[in-house]
Each structure stands twice: as C-alpha cells, then as structure tokens.
Design a protein around this motif. Structure first.
Motif, PDB file in Angstrom:
ATOM      1  N   ARG A 174       0.848  -1.280   0.104  1.00 50.05           N
ATOM      2  CA  ARG A 174      -0.044  -0.184  -0.112  1.00 50.05           C
ATOM      3  C   ARG A 174       0.795   1.202   0.083  1.00 50.05           C
ATOM      4  N   GLY A 175       1.942   1.158   0.456  1.00 46.06           N
ATOM      5  CA  GLY A 175       2.644   2.392   0.684  1.00 46.06           C
ATOM      6  C   GLY A 175       3.820   2.503  -0.518  1.00 46.06           C
ATOM      7  N   ARG A 176       3.840   1.937  -1.493  1.00 43.67           N
ATOM      8  CA  ARG A 176       4.601   1.841  -2.896  1.00 43.67           C
ATOM      9  C   ARG A 176       4.113   1.853  -3.936  1.00 43.67           C
ATOM     10  N   PRO A 177       4.587   1.777  -5.119  1.00 46.16           N
ATOM     11  CA  PRO A 177       3.751   1.578  -6.322  1.00 46.16           C
ATOM     12  C   PRO A 177       3.522   0.132  -6.407  1.00 46.16           C
ATOM     13  N   ARG A 178       2.244  -0.001  -6.901  1.00 44.07           N
ATOM     14  CA  ARG A 178       1.822  -1.563  -7.124  1.00 44.07           C
ATOM     15  C   ARG A 178       2.433  -2.150  -7.859  1.00 44.07           C
ATOM     16  N   PRO A 179       3.107  -3.195  -7.649  1.00 44.20           N
ATOM     17  CA  PRO A 179       4.010  -4.200  -8.324  1.00 44.20           C
ATOM     18  C   PRO A 179       3.125  -4.776  -9.649  1.00 44.20           C
ATOM     19  N   ALA A 180       3.828  -4.382 -10.513  1.00 45.62           N
ATOM     20  CA  ALA A 180       3.520  -4.837 -12.052  1.00 45.62           C
ATOM     21  C   ALA A 180       4.304  -6.050 -12.648  1.00 45.62           C
ATOM     22  N   ARG A 181       5.517  -6.447 -11.900  1.00 40.65           N
ATOM     23  CA  ARG A 181       6.487  -7.469 -12.176  1.00 40.65           C
ATOM     24  C   ARG A 181       6.079  -8.520 -10.777  1.00 40.65           C
ATOM     25  N   VAL A 182       5.774  -9.884 -11.267  1.00 39.02           N
ATOM     26  CA  VAL A 182       5.620 -10.814 -10.329  1.00 39.02           C
ATOM     27  C   VAL A 182       6.451 -11.941 -10.680  1.00 39.02           C
ATOM     28  N   GLY A 183       7.450 -12.596  -9.534  1.00 39.86           N
ATOM     29  CA  GLY A 183       7.916 -13.524  -9.671  1.00 39.86           C
ATOM     30  C   GLY A 183       7.771 -14.882  -9.056  1.00 39.86           C
ATOM     31  N   PHE A 184       7.483 -15.841  -9.559  1.00 37.75           N
ATOM     32  CA  PHE A 184       7.071 -17.310  -8.901  1.00 37.75           C
ATOM     33  C   PHE A 184       8.277 -17.980  -8.902  1.00 37.75           C
ATOM     34  N   GLU A 227       4.707  -8.407 -16.338  1.00 43.80           N
ATOM     35  CA  GLU A 227       5.623  -9.426 -16.402  1.00 43.80           C
ATOM     36  C   GLU A 227       5.349 -10.357 -15.317  1.00 43.80           C
ATOM     37  N   ILE A 228       5.426 -11.585 -15.716  1.00 44.90           N
ATOM     38  CA  ILE A 228       5.324 -12.917 -14.684  1.00 44.90           C
ATOM     39  C   ILE A 228       6.590 -13.696 -15.095  1.00 44.90           C
ATOM     40  N   GLY A 229       7.573 -13.672 -14.062  1.00 44.36           N
ATOM     41  CA  GLY A 229       8.626 -14.471 -14.079  1.00 44.36           C
ATOM     42  C   GLY A 229       8.389 -15.728 -13.105  1.00 44.36           C
ATOM     43  N   VAL A 230       9.248 -17.108 -13.792  1.00 46.11           N
ATOM     44  CA  VAL A 230       8.815 -18.446 -13.354  1.00 46.11           C
ATOM     45  C   VAL A 230      10.377 -18.786 -12.933  1.00 46.11           C
ATOM     46  N   HIS A 231      10.672 -19.347 -11.980  1.00 45.97           N
ATOM     47  CA  HIS A 231      11.912 -20.225 -11.626  1.00 45.97           C
ATOM     48  C   HIS A 231      11.503 -21.476 -11.007  1.00 45.97           C
ATOM     49  N   ASP A 232      12.036 -22.520 -11.471  1.00 47.98           N
ATOM     50  CA  ASP A 232      11.720 -23.824 -10.579  1.00 47.98           C
ATOM     51  C   ASP A 232      13.052 -24.665 -10.940  1.00 47.98           C
ATOM     52  N   LEU A 255       7.285  -8.130  -6.877  1.00 44.85           N
ATOM     53  CA  LEU A 255       6.444  -9.134  -5.978  1.00 44.85           C
ATOM     54  C   LEU A 255       6.965 -10.433  -6.125  1.00 44.85           C
ATOM     55  N   VAL A 256       7.616 -11.175  -5.063  1.00 44.55           N
ATOM     56  CA  VAL A 256       8.084 -12.433  -5.129  1.00 44.55           C
ATOM     57  C   VAL A 256       7.466 -13.463  -4.177  1.00 44.55           C
ATOM     58  N   VAL A 257       7.207 -14.480  -5.053  1.00 48.10           N
ATOM     59  CA  VAL A 257       6.451 -15.548  -4.167  1.00 48.10           C
ATOM     60  C   VAL A 257       7.403 -16.795  -4.168  1.00 48.10           C
ATOM     61  N   PHE A 258       7.530 -17.117  -3.079  1.00 52.97           N
ATOM     62  CA  PHE A 258       8.458 -18.437  -2.619  1.00 52.97           C
ATOM     63  C   PHE A 258       7.638 -19.380  -2.269  1.00 52.97           C
ATOM     64  N   ALA A 259       7.573 -20.560  -3.308  1.00 50.06           N
ATOM     65  CA  ALA A 259       6.640 -21.625  -3.057  1.00 50.06           C
ATOM     66  C   ALA A 259       7.412 -22.934  -3.499  1.00 50.06           C
ATOM     67  N   THR A 260       8.523 -23.157  -2.763  1.00 47.35           N
ATOM     68  CA  THR A 260       9.552 -24.244  -3.097  1.00 47.35           C
ATOM     69  C   THR A 260       9.215 -25.261  -1.852  1.00 47.35           C
ATOM     70  N   ILE A 261      10.116 -26.565  -2.032  1.00 50.17           N
ATOM     71  CA  ILE A 261      10.136 -27.390  -0.889  1.00 50.17           C
ATOM     72  C   ILE A 261      11.295 -27.375  -0.173  1.00 50.17           C
ATOM     73  N   ALA A 262      12.088 -26.333  -0.021  1.00 51.03           N
ATOM     74  CA  ALA A 262      13.499 -26.370   0.302  1.00 51.03           C
ATOM     75  C   ALA A 262      13.407 -26.455   1.878  1.00 51.03           C
ATOM     76  N   GLY A 263      14.321 -27.356   2.322  1.00 49.49           N
ATOM     77  CA  GLY A 263      14.372 -27.473   3.756  1.00 49.49           C
ATOM     78  C   GLY A 263      15.314 -26.702   4.528  1.00 49.49           C
ATOM     79  N   GLU A 264      16.103 -25.811   3.616  1.00 43.91           N
ATOM     80  CA  GLU A 264      17.162 -24.942   4.382  1.00 43.91           C
ATOM     81  C   GLU A 264      17.319 -23.645   3.268  1.00 43.91           C
ATOM     82  N   PRO A 265      18.034 -22.643   3.916  1.00 45.92           N
ATOM     83  CA  PRO A 265      18.342 -21.524   2.941  1.00 45.92           C
ATOM     84  C   PRO A 265      19.015 -21.637   1.617  1.00 45.92           C
ATOM     85  N   HIS A 266      18.780 -21.458   0.738  1.00 51.33           N
ATOM     86  CA  HIS A 266      19.464 -21.415  -0.686  1.00 51.33           C
ATOM     87  C   HIS A 266      19.552 -20.130  -1.288  1.00 51.33           C
ATOM     88  N   VAL A 267      18.791 -19.134  -0.721  1.00 54.86           N
ATOM     89  CA  VAL A 267      19.208 -17.640  -1.369  1.00 54.86           C
ATOM     90  C   VAL A 267      19.642 -16.981  -0.262  1.00 54.86           C
TER      91      VAL A 267
END
Ligand SMILES: NC(=O)c1ccc[n+]([C@@H]2O[C@H](COP(=O)([O-])OP(=O)(O)OC[C@H]3O[C@@H](n4cnc5c(N)ncnc54)[C@H](O)[C@@H]3O)[C@@H](O)[C@H]2O)c1
Length: 347
Positions: free
Chosen positions: A136-146, A169-174, A211-223
C-alpha cells in the motif's frame, strides 16, 4: 447442531469443496482477513502445530493443526495434513489432508472435509491479502516472480488474479524444468495478459520482480545474497525456509503469528537464533492491518506466514455452510451409534 438424537456427521469430498470455493477469491480473502483480525484480538485458540516425522522417511511429515475460533463462526477442529514430496514424481500432489470440524457446544465432530484444497485456498488467500496490505505504501507491483511453481504457486496466482491483480511481467523459476513448463502452461490457459519469462537463474528472477512468491519445498536456505533484493521487493515467503537470515536482517519482516513462526527451522527462526533476539521482526500482518505497524517503502519486505489452523477452520466452516445450503450435504447414517448411557443389558 440441531434437534435431538444422534448428532449428524457429514463427509465432504474434494469435488464439493472445489465447487463451494470456485470463483470466490475475494470472499475467501475477506474471510481470511476477518480471521486474522479475530486471532489478533485473541478470539481464538491456536496451539503450536505438531510435526510427526519418520526416521525411515526423512523428507515426509504429517502435521496436526488443532484450533478453535470464536466470533460468528464458533467452531473447533483439526487439520491433519501430510507432506510427501516424492508423491510429485509419482504423479500425485505432495500434500493431502482432512479437516475435522467439532461442534462448539458438544465437542462432537460433525464433518470431515477433504482439505488439501482448503489448505491451498487459505494459504493463497493469505498471500493475496498480504500482497495487498504490504504494497500500500509503494507503487503497485507490475512484475511478479514465482520461485517454485507447484500447486501452491498456482493457487496464489489464481488468488492474486481473483483479487484484481494483473501483471505486465510474470517470472517463473523452478529447479524442475517440467514444473516451470507446467506452470507456464497454466498461466497461458488462465488468460493472463502479462509476458511470461522462465528464468533458469534465480538471481535474475528476483531482480526482475517487485513481488516475489516463494513456494518451493526447500528445507534450508538456498538464497543467501541480500544484494539480490536491493530493489526492495515485497516477498511472500510462503515456503518459509528459502531465505538466509542475512536477507531477513536487511528487510522489514512480518509474520502471521510470532510464536508459531519462530519454530521448526524457518528462516525467521534461524534469524532469531543468529541474533539472539526478535528485534528483526516488525510484527504481524494483523499489526499492519490494524495500523500498529507501518511498512517502510525503502526496504525489502518479507512476509513469512507459518499457516494458522484458524484459517483452515474458517474456510472449512464456510465450505460446510455452502454445501449445507446447496442441499448436497452427505450425512453418514448412524456414524455415532453408542448414544444411550445405559443401553438395556442382554436379555
Ligand atoms: N506457509 C503456509 O501456510 C503454507 C501452506 C501450504 C504450503 N506451504 C508450502 O508451500 C510449498 C509449496 O507447496 P506445493 O504444494 O506447491 O509443493 P509442490 O511440490 O507442488 O511444488 C514445489 C515446487 O518447488 C520446486 N522447488 C523445490 N526446491 C526448489 C528450489 N530450491 N528452487 C526452485 N524450485 C524449487 C519443486 O521443483 C516444485 O516444482 C511447500 O514448502 C509447502 O510446505 C506453506
């Protein structure tokens, strides 16, 4: 529960759950918002989730989430949800679940619902709600990354779109090219207008997303590199264990419930262990919604939702009421059978 005699017990299938929830993204997001507010004022009981793990199947777990909710809903219950990541290679979803609803006055269980859909739905509604409040306090994201593109990512995209979000823009990484391609196929079939890019490089995905969405199944940090977030994105850290504590320490951190989230080796839990304090936490999403916490625009924001049983209860009761209203409730005859305290003895 109505009338006297045997309390009715119903079973609600996944097909009925899906029917009750389809196209209701806005309503369910409002319901999740109301439930966070109820939880925030203490009109709920939500003890710690219990993790059942197995020495012979270390990647698997089954979690019990007992909860009780007041307000208009007044219902108690339990979600019992399995995570078996190897299922995906075998062609069935990772998670499977049931939800039991218990009557407020008698304690009797009155329904058992297929709950993988309810769980994905409340998770996605919570993510869409957070995306709304935290931007709400920033420009509404137009680029999302999954980042991680399984079933939960799909539900989150559906809930963002259902709440009026659209992206240029919709980014995808898996890690799995097949999952990235499958998700891309879903996006294309959803009629999204945004340009879809599959990134093999995780850094590029994050640097290209507000806007970044993390939905992996990582058990420990990898980023681990905070500089990937120097453009101050809003991060929905739904899978909870992707980010190194250093990234959290350079961000504004929000959770759904502090006691819940600082457990089970989540990234916030690791940050607490590293710093010996909880000072890195700004508060809960409810704090933001109630105006007790303001989210600064000039820093990354990370929302780490542990996932609260009260949300499953609220969505499950909604489904139960919808199925009842439709006249399609499937009651199991004689489910509770030993109802007389002193039945006549044998003749
Ligand atoms: N916080 C909550 O309330 C909540 C609720 C439900 C699910 N979840 C979590 O959401 C996550 C996703 O669930 P799902 O059902 O979509 O699982 P899924 O198995 O369907 O999909 C996960 C995807 O992540 C990919 N992946 C795994 N590790 C990766 C990595 N290091 N980098 C990139 N991609 C990676 C996999 O290839 C897979 O495609 C799980 O961790 C689950 O526990 C959280």
């Amino acid at each position: 529960m109505t009338g006297t005699g045997a309390p009715p017990f119903a079973v609600i299938s996944g097909a009925q759950v899906q029917q009750a929830l389809r196209g209701r993204e806005r309503q369910i997001t409002e319901l999740v918002e109301d439930t966070y507010r109820l939880h925030g004022v203490g009109d709920s009981v939500n003890p710690p989730s219990y993790f059942l793990r197995f020495p012979d199947r270390p990647s698997a777990r089954i979690i019990a989430l007992p909860a009780s909710i007041g307000g208009k809903l007044r219902v108690d219950g339990l979600k019992w949800i399995s995570s078996f990541p190897e299922n995906v290679a075998a062609g069935i979803p990772r998670a499977s679940a049931v939800l039991i609803l218990n009557d407020h006055d008698t304690g009797y269980p009155f329904a058992c619902l297929e709950s993988s859909i309810i769980s994905a739905t409340r998770t996605a509604a919570s993510a869409a709600l957070a995306a709304d409040w935290l931007t709400r306090g920033r420009p509404r994201p137009a680029r999302v990354g999954f980042f991680g593109t399984g079933l939960i990512a799909r539900y989150i995209h559906t809930f963002l779109a259902g709440n009026g979000w659209s992206f240029d823009e919709i980014g995808v990484h898996d890690l799995s090219a097949g999952s990235a391609a499958g998700f891309r196929g879903y996006l294309e079939s959803s009629g999204t207008a945004g340009r879809i890019t599959v990134y093999e490089d995780a850094e590029q995905l994050i640097r290209s997303s507000d806007l970044v969405v993390f939905a992996t199944i990582a058990g420990e940090p990898h980023v681990t590199d905070p500089s990937w977030f120097e453009h101050n994105p809003v991060v929905l850290h739904v899978s909870l264990r992707d980010l190194a504590p250093e990234i959290l320490l350079a961000s504004t951190n929000l959770v759904d419930d502090v006691e819940h989230c600082l457990k089970a080796s989540t990234s916030p839990h690791l940050a607490e262990q590293l710093t010996g304090s909880r000072d890195f936490l700004a508060g809960t999403l409810d704090d933001v919604m109630a105006g007790r916490v303001t989210v600064p625009a000039g820093r990354p924001v990370v929302f780490s939702p542990f996932g609260l049983g009260v949300l499953d209860l609220a969505v499950g009761k909604y489904v139960y009421d919808e199925v009842t209203r439709s006249g399609e409730l499937h009651v199991i005859d004689d489910f509770f059978h030993e109802l007389r305290r002193y039945a006549p003895g044998p003749a």
